[in-house]
Enzyme design. Structure first.
Site, PDB file in Angstrom:
ATOM      1  N   ILE A  13       9.023  12.297  17.846  1.00 24.88           N
ATOM      2  CA  ILE A  13       9.294  13.322  16.839  1.00 24.88           C
ATOM      3  C   ILE A  13       9.252  14.720  17.452  1.00 24.88           C
ATOM      4  O   ILE A  13      10.123  15.551  17.212  1.00 24.88           O
ATOM      5  CB  ILE A  13       8.275  13.231  15.673  1.00 24.88           C
ATOM      6  CG1 ILE A  13       8.329  11.843  15.017  1.00 24.88           C
ATOM      7  CG2 ILE A  13       8.521  14.324  14.644  1.00 24.88           C
ATOM      8  CD1 ILE A  13       9.642  11.492  14.375  1.00 24.88           C
ATOM      9  N   ASP A  32       2.646  18.844  26.227  1.00 27.15           N
ATOM     10  CA  ASP A  32       2.241  17.435  26.187  1.00 27.15           C
ATOM     11  C   ASP A  32       1.168  17.209  27.239  1.00 27.15           C
ATOM     12  O   ASP A  32       1.183  17.846  28.296  1.00 27.15           O
ATOM     13  CB  ASP A  32       3.439  16.510  26.437  1.00 27.15           C
ATOM     14  CG  ASP A  32       3.205  15.126  25.856  1.00 27.15           C
ATOM     15  OD1 ASP A  32       3.797  14.808  24.811  1.00 27.15           O
ATOM     16  OD2 ASP A  32       2.384  14.365  26.427  1.00 27.15           O
ATOM     17  N   THR A 125      -5.156  19.142   6.752  1.00 27.57           N
ATOM     18  CA  THR A 125      -4.760  20.543   6.991  1.00 27.57           C
ATOM     19  C   THR A 125      -5.929  21.475   6.639  1.00 27.57           C
ATOM     20  O   THR A 125      -6.231  22.419   7.376  1.00 27.57           O
ATOM     21  CB  THR A 125      -3.511  20.892   6.153  1.00 27.57           C
ATOM     22  OG1 THR A 125      -2.561  19.848   6.324  1.00 27.57           O
ATOM     23  CG2 THR A 125      -2.894  22.212   6.583  1.00 27.57           C
ATOM     24  N   ARG A 151      10.205  12.481   8.071  1.00 27.00           N
ATOM     25  CA  ARG A 151      10.643  11.187   7.519  1.00 27.00           C
ATOM     26  C   ARG A 151      11.935  10.688   8.158  1.00 27.00           C
ATOM     27  O   ARG A 151      12.716   9.992   7.530  1.00 27.00           O
ATOM     28  CB  ARG A 151      10.787  11.285   5.999  1.00 27.00           C
ATOM     29  CG  ARG A 151      11.251  12.640   5.485  1.00 27.00           C
ATOM     30  CD  ARG A 151      11.778  12.593   4.089  1.00 27.00           C
ATOM     31  NE  ARG A 151      10.784  12.529   3.046  1.00 27.00           N
ATOM     32  CZ  ARG A 151      10.828  13.266   1.935  1.00 27.00           C
ATOM     33  NH1 ARG A 151      11.765  14.173   1.765  1.00 27.00           N
ATOM     34  NH2 ARG A 151       9.926  13.107   0.996  1.00 27.00           N
ATOM     35  N   LYS A 203       3.819  11.839   2.199  1.00 31.26           N
ATOM     36  CA  LYS A 203       4.215  11.006   3.349  1.00 31.26           C
ATOM     37  C   LYS A 203       3.561   9.619   3.260  1.00 31.26           C
ATOM     38  O   LYS A 203       4.214   8.599   3.463  1.00 31.26           O
ATOM     39  CB  LYS A 203       3.790  11.712   4.645  1.00 31.26           C
ATOM     40  CG  LYS A 203       3.975  10.898   5.895  1.00 31.26           C
ATOM     41  CD  LYS A 203       5.427  10.692   6.214  1.00 31.26           C
ATOM     42  CE  LYS A 203       5.594   9.694   7.353  1.00 31.26           C
ATOM     43  NZ  LYS A 203       6.993   9.345   7.562  1.00 31.26           N
ATOM     44  N   ASN A 207       5.554   5.659   2.599  1.00 28.13           N
ATOM     45  CA  ASN A 207       5.438   4.437   3.401  1.00 28.13           C
ATOM     46  C   ASN A 207       4.663   3.342   2.673  1.00 28.13           C
ATOM     47  O   ASN A 207       4.952   2.158   2.849  1.00 28.13           O
ATOM     48  CB  ASN A 207       4.812   4.755   4.757  1.00 28.13           C
ATOM     49  CG  ASN A 207       5.851   5.410   5.665  1.00 28.13           C
ATOM     50  OD1 ASN A 207       7.048   5.265   5.443  1.00 28.13           O
ATOM     51  ND2 ASN A 207       5.398   6.131   6.668  1.00 28.13           N
ATOM     52  N   HIS A 241      20.367  -8.257 -11.907  1.00 30.01           N
ATOM     53  CA  HIS A 241      19.864  -7.502 -13.065  1.00 30.01           C
ATOM     54  C   HIS A 241      20.080  -6.014 -12.764  1.00 30.01           C
ATOM     55  O   HIS A 241      19.760  -5.552 -11.663  1.00 30.01           O
ATOM     56  CB  HIS A 241      18.378  -7.817 -13.248  1.00 30.01           C
ATOM     57  CG  HIS A 241      17.763  -7.183 -14.461  1.00 30.01           C
ATOM     58  ND1 HIS A 241      17.611  -5.823 -14.593  1.00 30.01           N
ATOM     59  CD2 HIS A 241      17.276  -7.723 -15.598  1.00 30.01           C
ATOM     60  CE1 HIS A 241      17.054  -5.544 -15.745  1.00 30.01           C
ATOM     61  NE2 HIS A 241      16.828  -6.699 -16.387  1.00 30.01           N
ATOM     62  N   GLY A 254       5.848  -4.253  10.382  1.00 31.40           N
ATOM     63  CA  GLY A 254       5.381  -3.682  11.644  1.00 31.40           C
ATOM     64  C   GLY A 254       5.774  -2.239  11.824  1.00 31.40           C
ATOM     65  O   GLY A 254       6.149  -1.561  10.865  1.00 31.40           O
ATOM     66  N   CYS A 257       4.537   3.195  11.395  1.00 30.64           N
ATOM     67  CA  CYS A 257       4.443   3.985  10.158  1.00 30.64           C
ATOM     68  C   CYS A 257       4.043   3.117   8.972  1.00 30.64           C
ATOM     69  O   CYS A 257       2.940   3.249   8.456  1.00 30.64           O
ATOM     70  CB  CYS A 257       5.771   4.674   9.876  1.00 30.64           C
ATOM     71  SG  CYS A 257       6.117   6.020  11.016  1.00 30.64           S
ATOM     72  N   ARG A 326       6.113  -1.945  18.816  1.00 27.22           N
ATOM     73  CA  ARG A 326       4.814  -1.448  18.361  1.00 27.22           C
ATOM     74  C   ARG A 326       4.420  -2.070  17.020  1.00 27.22           C
ATOM     75  O   ARG A 326       5.203  -2.071  16.089  1.00 27.22           O
ATOM     76  CB  ARG A 326       4.835   0.082  18.223  1.00 27.22           C
ATOM     77  CG  ARG A 326       4.846   0.777  19.570  1.00 27.22           C
ATOM     78  CD  ARG A 326       4.752   2.269  19.420  1.00 27.22           C
ATOM     79  NE  ARG A 326       5.988   2.859  18.982  1.00 27.22           N
ATOM     80  CZ  ARG A 326       6.144   4.174  18.757  1.00 27.22           C
ATOM     81  NH1 ARG A 326       5.128   4.994  18.939  1.00 27.22           N
ATOM     82  NH2 ARG A 326       7.290   4.648  18.373  1.00 27.22           N
TER      83      ARG A 326
HETATM   84  N1  LIG Z   1       8.171   8.055  15.377  1.00 23.63           N
HETATM   85  C1  LIG Z   1       8.510   8.095  14.097  1.00 23.63           C
HETATM   86  O1  LIG Z   1       9.503   7.485  13.692  1.00 23.63           O
HETATM   87  C2  LIG Z   1       7.709   8.903  13.127  1.00 23.63           C
HETATM   88  C3  LIG Z   1       8.255   9.154  11.849  1.00 23.63           C
HETATM   89  C4  LIG Z   1       7.541   9.937  10.957  1.00 23.63           C
HETATM   90  C5  LIG Z   1       6.294  10.436  11.315  1.00 23.63           C
HETATM   91  N2  LIG Z   1       5.771  10.156  12.560  1.00 23.63           N
HETATM   92  C6  LIG Z   1       4.463  10.726  12.887  1.00 23.63           C
HETATM   93  O2  LIG Z   1       4.650  11.783  13.833  1.00 23.63           O
HETATM   94  C7  LIG Z   1       3.511  11.872  14.709  1.00 23.63           C
HETATM   95  C8  LIG Z   1       3.984  11.781  16.141  1.00 23.63           C
HETATM   96  O3  LIG Z   1       4.585  10.512  16.314  1.00 23.63           O
HETATM   97  P1  LIG Z   1       5.506  10.161  17.563  1.00 23.63           P
HETATM   98  O4  LIG Z   1       6.212   8.895  17.220  1.00 23.63           O
HETATM   99  O5  LIG Z   1       6.281  11.350  17.979  1.00 23.63           O
HETATM  100  O6  LIG Z   1       4.368   9.864  18.653  1.00 23.63           O
HETATM  101  P2  LIG Z   1       4.577   9.631  20.225  1.00 23.63           P
HETATM  102  O7  LIG Z   1       3.479   8.758  20.652  1.00 23.63           O
HETATM  103  O8  LIG Z   1       5.988   9.257  20.509  1.00 23.63           O
HETATM  104  O9  LIG Z   1       4.384  11.106  20.851  1.00 23.63           O
HETATM  105  C9  LIG Z   1       3.219  11.833  20.791  1.00 23.63           C
HETATM  106  C10 LIG Z   1       3.092  12.674  22.055  1.00 23.63           C
HETATM  107  O10 LIG Z   1       1.932  13.490  21.911  1.00 23.63           O
HETATM  108  C11 LIG Z   1       1.292  13.599  23.180  1.00 23.63           C
HETATM  109  N3  LIG Z   1      -0.092  14.038  22.960  1.00 23.63           N
HETATM  110  C12 LIG Z   1      -1.165  13.334  22.527  1.00 23.63           C
HETATM  111  N4  LIG Z   1      -2.235  14.134  22.393  1.00 23.63           N
HETATM  112  C13 LIG Z   1      -1.846  15.370  22.750  1.00 23.63           C
HETATM  113  C14 LIG Z   1      -2.490  16.635  22.810  1.00 23.63           C
HETATM  114  N5  LIG Z   1      -3.766  16.788  22.470  1.00 23.63           N
HETATM  115  N6  LIG Z   1      -1.776  17.700  23.241  1.00 23.63           N
HETATM  116  C15 LIG Z   1      -0.474  17.576  23.593  1.00 23.63           C
HETATM  117  N7  LIG Z   1       0.192  16.406  23.533  1.00 23.63           N
HETATM  118  C16 LIG Z   1      -0.476  15.322  23.114  1.00 23.63           C
HETATM  119  C17 LIG Z   1       1.461  12.226  23.796  1.00 23.63           C
HETATM  120  O11 LIG Z   1       1.346  12.254  25.203  1.00 23.63           O
HETATM  121  C18 LIG Z   1       2.888  11.853  23.317  1.00 23.63           C
HETATM  122  O12 LIG Z   1       3.872  12.208  24.277  1.00 23.63           O
HETATM  123  C19 LIG Z   1       2.578  10.752  14.271  1.00 23.63           C
HETATM  124  O13 LIG Z   1       1.638  11.241  13.373  1.00 23.63           O
HETATM  125  C20 LIG Z   1       3.506   9.765  13.566  1.00 23.63           C
HETATM  126  O14 LIG Z   1       2.824   8.968  12.634  1.00 23.63           O
HETATM  127  C21 LIG Z   1       6.455   9.417  13.460  1.00 23.63           C
END
Ligand SMILES: NC(=O)c1ccc[n+]([C@@H]2O[C@H](COP(=O)([O-])OP(=O)(O)OC[C@H]3O[C@@H](n4cnc5c(N)ncnc54)[C@H](O)[C@@H]3O)[C@@H](O)[C@H]2O)c1
Length: 403
Positions: A13, A32, A125, A151, A203, A207, A241, A254, A257, A326
């Site tokens: 994201i 990151d 928050t 989303r 959110k 889900n 229906h 799975g 989310c 995952r």
């Molecule tokens: N992937 C999806 O489809 C999706 C959809 C909606 C919401 N989300 C939510 O978005 C959030 C992020 O999900 P994602 O899929 O992008 O995760 P991800 O695991 O792909 O990426 C997260 C990144 O954050 C980095 N990270 C961890 N701790 C850190 C820190 N303290 N400082 C800097 N970087 C740090 C990790 O190294 C990783 O690269 C989650 O809360 C997830 O539930 C994800």
């Protein structure tokens, strides 16, 4: 409006979001903790699979609007997009959000906007606001804090980031408006105004709603199996229906989310969240039930034919036509079946990945030709319309062979 944005977390994201903001000629400093992620992005490349993201990142880095780093810098807007998994006891783990927030507290100044996008339990928050003000009390009423959940659908992220409606909730009205004016710069979808707690719950609700509806379909599949009814035909008929729309059953639920977020509600509101909690149980039980069905089919085959069966397990991903394993129920079922393996031969098929560190993969044609029992776990396109000879035992948990 925004002079500089810091995004924290450059994953599925955070990176597309950073690239989108940068493509609007706003300077983005992406942070990151992974040096590999930072180096890859600074080389104009990407470390995840997402259509069109590579071009956006390459161009944003080349033009100097996107820089990746392991440390944040002073900016005007801070966006937290780090993981929010659950702990062993199904309680949400917001330590990543907290660590990301602690990293920017020394950098905050008057007028800054702080936004959490990570899926978070209700109240996160406000918790982060209290943390910030406990360390920097002079910033009270001087900065803006909001929550804005994501989303998007993986595989279509670059389109949906721009075009989806978004829900935006600040800790006060001024924060909501400030966050809306930030997103207005690059989102074409409608921006819906609320407060932080409602946005967080929204959110989780989206889900959980999917999870409950899938649990209903899965429960029907268990009932129909006992009653000798084809659940796929039943659902198709019931959906005629005008006001009924039942989803399809599968081998469980799975992904990171739908199989995770409902626990964020259940752990905080265990007495109230009964259907939500039960849906999680039903969907988890469905995977266990599928594994037991395979074990029974194995024994029946051996008794009837006097030899050990060869078994094909078709699909490991958490949903059709993706490579993401995952929290995959199919992977869980495969592991459970293999735990009890004796001398049977197994063919494991997952057409969307080349190799797996645990399972030796086979191609779909060989598996279907050579196995005695075919276990369909995921409705991948490759499994549709395959020719299956009549002597095979078919266990189709995803309806892919149902014509
Ligand atoms: N992937 C999806 O489809 C999706 C959809 C909606 C919401 N989300 C939510 O978005 C959030 C992020 O999900 P994602 O899929 O992008 O995760 P991800 O695991 O792909 O990426 C997260 C990144 O954050 C980095 N990270 C961890 N701790 C850190 C820190 N303290 N400082 C800097 N970087 C740090 C990790 O190294 C990783 O690269 C989650 O809360 C997830 O539930 C994800």
């Amino acid at each position: 409006m925004s002079k500089k944005v810091v995004t924290i977390g450059l994953g599925y994201i955070g990176l597309p979001t950073s690239a989108l903001i940068a493509s609007n000629k706003i300077a983005v400093h992406g942070v990151d903790i992974s040096q590999y992620v930072v180096d890859t992005i600074n080389a104009g490349k990407i470390h995840i699979v997402e259509p069109d993201l590579d071009k956006e990142v390459e161009s944003a880095v080349k033009q100097g609007y996107l820089i990746a780093d392991t440390k944040p810098v002073v900016a005007d807007v801070y966006l937290v997009v780090v993981p929010t998994p659950f702990k062993g006891n199904y309680e949400p783990d917001i330590s990543y959000v907290q660590a990301a927030t602690e990293g920017i507290i020394p950098l905050l100044k008057d007028g800054d906007l702080y936004i959490i996008e990570s899926t978070s339990p209700v109240g996160t928050t406000e918790k982060m606001m209290n943390l910030i003000f406990s360390i920097r009390p002079e910033l009270k009423d001087k900065i803006y804090l909001a929550y804005c959940p994501e989303r998007v659908l993986p595989g279509n992220v670059m389109y949906e980031l721009v075009n989806n409606d978004r829900v935006i909730g600040g800790v006060n009205e001024e924060s909501t408006l400030k966050a809306i004016s930030f997103y207005q710069q690059f989102v074409k979808g409608k921006l819906h105004k609320t407060n932080a707690r409602t946005a967080e719950m929204c959110k989780l609700t989206e889900n959980s709603s999917r999870d409950v509806q899938i649990a209903f379909a899965n429960e029907l599949s268990l009932i129909c199996d006992k009653a000798g009814i084809n659940v796929w035909e039943l659902i198709e008929l019931a959906n005629k229906h005008p006001r009924v729309n039942i989803l399809q059953p599968g081998c469980g639920v799975g992904g990171h989310c739908i199989a995770v977020d409902p626990y964020f509600i259940v752990s905080e509101y265990p007495m109230e969240a009964r259907i939500i909690g039960k849906a999680r149980e039903v969907n988890n039980y469905k995977s266990f039930w599928c594994a037991e069905k395979v074990k029974t089919a194995k024994l029946e085959f051996e008794l009837k034919r006097g030899k050990k069966p060869k078994i094909a397990i078709l699909g490991l991903a958490f949903k059709p036509n993706i490579d993401d394993l995952r929290e995959s129920p199919a992977k869980y079922i495969a592991q459970r079946i293999m735990q009890d393996a004796q001398d049977e031969m197994y063919f494991i098929v997952e057409p969307n990945i080349k190799e797996h560190h645990v399972f030796k993969l086979t191609n779909v044609t060989d598996a279907i030709e050579n196995a005695d029992i075919l276990v369909f776990l995921v409705a991948h396109n490759e499994f549709k319309n395959v020719k299956i000879s009549s002597d095979k035992v078919i266990l189709d948990f995803c309806g892919v062979t149902n014509k």
